[in-house]
Design an enzyme around this catalytic site. Sequence first.
Site, PDB file in Angstrom:
ATOM      1  CG  ASN A  10      -1.919   1.098   1.239  1.00 11.69           C
ATOM      2  OD1 ASN A  10      -1.635   2.206   0.827  1.00 11.69           O
ATOM      3  ND2 ASN A  10      -3.106   0.807   1.738  1.00 11.69           N
ATOM      4  N   PRO A  11       0.916   2.002  -1.100  1.00  8.38           N
ATOM      5  CG  PRO A  11       0.368   3.033  -3.128  1.00  8.38           C
ATOM      6  CD  PRO A  11       0.168   1.781  -2.339  1.00  8.38           C
ATOM      7  CE  LYS A  13      -2.562  -0.110   5.525  1.00 14.64           C
ATOM      8  NZ  LYS A  13      -2.839  -1.514   5.869  1.00 14.64           N
ATOM      9  CG  ASP A  66      -3.387  -6.751   9.912  1.00 12.33           C
ATOM     10  OD1 ASP A  66      -3.451  -6.990   8.692  1.00 12.33           O
ATOM     11  OD2 ASP A  66      -4.362  -6.833  10.681  1.00 12.33           O
ATOM     12  CE  LYS A 167      -4.132  10.273   6.961  1.00 19.37           C
ATOM     13  NZ  LYS A 167      -4.642   9.380   5.924  1.00 19.37           N
TER      14      LYS A 167
END
Length: 189
Positions: A10-11, A13, A66, A167
């Site tokens: 996942n780019p 993440k 995860d 974030k």
Amino acid sequence: MKTIHFASSNPEKILEVSQILARMGIKAIALKADLSEIRSEDQRQVAIGKAKTAHMLINKPVIAEDTGVYFSAYPSFPGVFPSFVFRSIGYGGILALLKGKKRGAYFKTIVAYFDGKSVRTFQGICRGKITNAPDSPKFQNPKLPYEAIFIPEGKKVRLSRMGKAQKNEFSHRAIAVRKFGDWFKKQLP
């Protein structure tokens, strides 16, 4: 500068983790790998399985993560299967399941480190609530779809409307990654 390999396909993440660790003086080397996941409801075991699989690919210390999503109305759901649930029922199905129910929810990230001998895990949680409708399509990210229906505690906007820097101050992933970084910096070179 210390370095660690981070395994993810996942780019989004990869970018988040790299930015958080860089601020801590640690370089994250992306290992772009679509790691097979063990089928387990134990999120810690899923993260450890990913880290061990990634280590087998490069034979170097590695971290993997995860992330699960948990609804108050359904305590273990979607849990470790958020992607499957979203692909299966989408926003409409998720919001229909929550209609008239408690809307509390949280994200939980487990970062797992494996060096070929020892395993360490680090957890981060971000609590909040599920909205009544998804954010407008221009703010929806197909790689992180739950962000369009999640407002963190103490915030007024959905995660989907926040920039990475904002974030990375409080998110579940940021908390877990910073815990890892604090521990990793104390380890011998």
